[in-house]
Scaffold this motif. Structure first.
Motif, PDB file in Angstrom:
ATOM      1  N   LEU A  71      -3.411   4.308 -32.585  1.00 56.58           N
ATOM      2  CA  LEU A  71      -2.422   3.543 -33.150  1.00 56.58           C
ATOM      3  C   LEU A  71      -2.843   2.086 -32.675  1.00 56.58           C
ATOM      4  O   LEU A  71      -3.183   1.732 -31.560  1.00 56.58           O
ATOM      5  N   VAL A  72      -3.117   1.382 -33.790  1.00 57.63           N
ATOM      6  CA  VAL A  72      -3.204  -0.107 -33.152  1.00 57.63           C
ATOM      7  C   VAL A  72      -2.095  -1.161 -33.800  1.00 57.63           C
ATOM      8  O   VAL A  72      -1.562  -0.781 -34.516  1.00 57.63           O
ATOM      9  N   GLY A  73      -2.014  -1.905 -32.910  1.00 53.53           N
ATOM     10  CA  GLY A  73      -0.791  -2.846 -32.959  1.00 53.53           C
ATOM     11  C   GLY A  73      -0.784  -3.809 -31.870  1.00 53.53           C
ATOM     12  O   GLY A  73      -1.891  -4.353 -31.395  1.00 53.53           O
ATOM     13  N   SER A  74       0.387  -4.136 -31.431  1.00 56.09           N
ATOM     14  CA  SER A  74       0.475  -4.953 -30.159  1.00 56.09           C
ATOM     15  C   SER A  74       1.753  -4.862 -29.431  1.00 56.09           C
ATOM     16  O   SER A  74       2.682  -4.152 -29.927  1.00 56.09           O
ATOM     17  N   VAL A  76       5.695   7.712 -27.930  1.00 55.88           N
ATOM     18  CA  VAL A  76       5.339   7.813 -29.535  1.00 55.88           C
ATOM     19  C   VAL A  76       5.935   9.221 -29.919  1.00 55.88           C
ATOM     20  O   VAL A  76       5.718  10.180 -29.600  1.00 55.88           O
ATOM     21  N   LEU A  77       6.482   8.923 -30.905  1.00 54.15           N
ATOM     22  CA  LEU A  77       6.946  10.037 -31.817  1.00 54.15           C
ATOM     23  C   LEU A  77       6.759  10.162 -33.231  1.00 54.15           C
ATOM     24  O   LEU A  77       6.707   9.140 -33.884  1.00 54.15           O
ATOM     25  N   PHE A  78       6.278  11.320 -33.598  1.00 55.84           N
ATOM     26  CA  PHE A  78       5.820  11.535 -34.962  1.00 55.84           C
ATOM     27  C   PHE A  78       7.136  12.182 -35.572  1.00 55.84           C
ATOM     28  O   PHE A  78       7.441  13.525 -35.278  1.00 55.84           O
ATOM     29  N   ASP A  79       8.013  11.575 -36.418  1.00 55.30           N
ATOM     30  CA  ASP A  79       9.052  12.117 -36.973  1.00 55.30           C
ATOM     31  C   ASP A  79      10.104  12.917 -35.769  1.00 55.30           C
ATOM     32  O   ASP A  79      10.474  13.940 -36.266  1.00 55.30           O
ATOM     33  N   GLY A  80       9.913  12.001 -34.829  1.00 53.73           N
ATOM     34  CA  GLY A  80      10.872  12.461 -33.771  1.00 53.73           C
ATOM     35  C   GLY A  80      10.438  13.496 -32.894  1.00 53.73           C
ATOM     36  O   GLY A  80      11.032  13.821 -31.728  1.00 53.73           O
ATOM     37  N   VAL A  81       9.180  13.903 -33.147  1.00 51.07           N
ATOM     38  CA  VAL A  81       8.508  14.820 -32.278  1.00 51.07           C
ATOM     39  C   VAL A  81       7.478  14.097 -31.158  1.00 51.07           C
ATOM     40  O   VAL A  81       6.771  13.428 -31.796  1.00 51.07           O
ATOM     41  N   PRO A  82       7.642  14.077 -29.868  1.00 52.90           N
ATOM     42  CA  PRO A  82       6.950  13.603 -29.029  1.00 52.90           C
ATOM     43  C   PRO A  82       5.430  13.810 -29.206  1.00 52.90           C
ATOM     44  O   PRO A  82       5.085  14.953 -29.210  1.00 52.90           O
ATOM     45  N   ALA A  83       4.641  12.758 -29.075  1.00 46.21           N
ATOM     46  CA  ALA A  83       3.004  12.716 -29.052  1.00 46.21           C
ATOM     47  C   ALA A  83       2.619  12.832 -27.575  1.00 46.21           C
ATOM     48  O   ALA A  83       3.384  11.838 -26.914  1.00 46.21           O
ATOM     49  N   ALA A  84       1.550  13.128 -27.090  1.00 41.24           N
ATOM     50  CA  ALA A  84       1.136  13.059 -25.941  1.00 41.24           C
ATOM     51  C   ALA A  84       0.239  11.715 -25.831  1.00 41.24           C
ATOM     52  O   ALA A  84      -0.813  11.876 -26.505  1.00 41.24           O
ATOM     53  N   VAL A  85       0.355  10.788 -25.003  1.00 39.70           N
ATOM     54  CA  VAL A  85      -0.299   9.604 -24.997  1.00 39.70           C
ATOM     55  C   VAL A  85      -1.266   9.572 -24.041  1.00 39.70           C
ATOM     56  O   VAL A  85      -1.081  10.008 -22.971  1.00 39.70           O
ATOM     57  N   VAL A 119       6.916   3.938 -31.952  1.00 37.97           N
ATOM     58  CA  VAL A 119       6.498   3.715 -30.767  1.00 37.97           C
ATOM     59  C   VAL A 119       7.508   2.831 -30.031  1.00 37.97           C
ATOM     60  O   VAL A 119       8.319   1.920 -30.589  1.00 37.97           O
ATOM     61  N   ARG A 120       7.946   3.449 -28.817  1.00 37.67           N
ATOM     62  CA  ARG A 120       9.069   2.958 -28.189  1.00 37.67           C
ATOM     63  C   ARG A 120       8.604   2.475 -26.686  1.00 37.67           C
ATOM     64  O   ARG A 120       8.273   3.396 -25.781  1.00 37.67           O
ATOM     65  N   ASN A 121       8.624   1.247 -26.199  1.00 38.03           N
ATOM     66  CA  ASN A 121       8.609   0.741 -24.922  1.00 38.03           C
ATOM     67  C   ASN A 121       9.594   1.230 -24.052  1.00 38.03           C
ATOM     68  O   ASN A 121      10.719   1.562 -24.383  1.00 38.03           O
ATOM     69  N   THR A 122       9.265   0.929 -22.729  1.00 34.34           N
ATOM     70  CA  THR A 122      10.348   1.702 -21.905  1.00 34.34           C
ATOM     71  C   THR A 122      11.386   0.424 -21.752  1.00 34.34           C
ATOM     72  O   THR A 122      12.653   0.832 -21.216  1.00 34.34           O
ATOM     73  N   THR A 130       8.412   1.085 -35.918  1.00 36.73           N
ATOM     74  CA  THR A 130       8.024   2.246 -36.709  1.00 36.73           C
ATOM     75  C   THR A 130       7.157   1.668 -37.971  1.00 36.73           C
ATOM     76  O   THR A 130       7.368   0.904 -38.569  1.00 36.73           O
ATOM     77  N   ALA A 131       6.339   2.691 -37.988  1.00 34.43           N
ATOM     78  CA  ALA A 131       5.146   2.710 -39.064  1.00 34.43           C
ATOM     79  C   ALA A 131       5.848   3.797 -40.048  1.00 34.43           C
ATOM     80  O   ALA A 131       5.533   5.058 -39.813  1.00 34.43           O
ATOM     81  N   SER A 132       6.450   3.377 -41.261  1.00 32.07           N
ATOM     82  CA  SER A 132       7.086   4.451 -41.948  1.00 32.07           C
ATOM     83  C   SER A 132       5.905   5.190 -42.926  1.00 32.07           C
ATOM     84  O   SER A 132       4.881   4.333 -43.500  1.00 32.07           O
ATOM     85  N   ASN A 133       6.401   6.459 -43.269  1.00 31.13           N
ATOM     86  CA  ASN A 133       5.142   7.158 -43.944  1.00 31.13           C
ATOM     87  C   ASN A 133       3.751   7.019 -43.600  1.00 31.13           C
ATOM     88  O   ASN A 133       3.048   6.735 -44.365  1.00 31.13           O
ATOM     89  N   ALA A 134       3.441   6.964 -42.178  1.00 28.36           N
ATOM     90  CA  ALA A 134       2.246   6.524 -41.732  1.00 28.36           C
ATOM     91  C   ALA A 134       1.304   7.960 -41.473  1.00 28.36           C
ATOM     92  O   ALA A 134       0.205   7.581 -41.125  1.00 28.36           O
ATOM     93  N   TYR A 135       1.951   9.076 -41.471  1.00 28.02           N
ATOM     94  CA  TYR A 135       0.907  10.128 -41.171  1.00 28.02           C
ATOM     95  C   TYR A 135       1.217  11.389 -42.087  1.00 28.02           C
ATOM     96  O   TYR A 135       2.583  11.537 -42.221  1.00 28.02           O
ATOM     97  N   THR A 136       0.346  12.001 -42.555  1.00 33.56           N
ATOM     98  CA  THR A 136       0.760  13.171 -43.289  1.00 33.56           C
ATOM     99  C   THR A 136      -0.037  14.262 -42.755  1.00 33.56           C
ATOM    100  O   THR A 136      -1.127  14.433 -42.305  1.00 33.56           O
TER     101      THR A 136
END
Length: 87
Positions: free
Chosen positions: A19-22, A30-39, A63-66, A72-78
């Protein structure tokens, strides 16, 4: 979030995605449609995550900071079934 690379993978999950951003802060979630991903790798402008399993379809990535700030990147992953042809 400016990009999700690659932007597709199998429903079984396990792919490594960048994931690229700032503004990514330590302890980001990080959540993919509400499911946590391992950073697995984190910097202020780049995250590497292991994608969780999910049903086939297009999902948003959050992506949620503490401190509660999020993007949110909408419709970003298939998510695709193993029998879906890749072109």
């Amino acid at each position: 979030i400016t990009s999700v690379l690659p932007d597709r993978g199998l429903v079984t999950g396990g792919e490594t995605v960048t994931l690229v951003g700032s503004g990514f802060e330590p302890g980001v979630t990080v959540l993919f449609d509400g499911v946590p991903a391992a950073v697995t790798t984190q910097a202020s402008a780049l995250l590497t995550v292991t994608v969780p399993a999910h049903a086939a379809g297009v999902v948003s990535v959050l992506v949620r900071n503490t401190d509660g700030q999020s993007a949110t990147a909408s419709n970003a992953y298939t998510y695709e079934s193993p029998d879906t042809p890749f072109v």
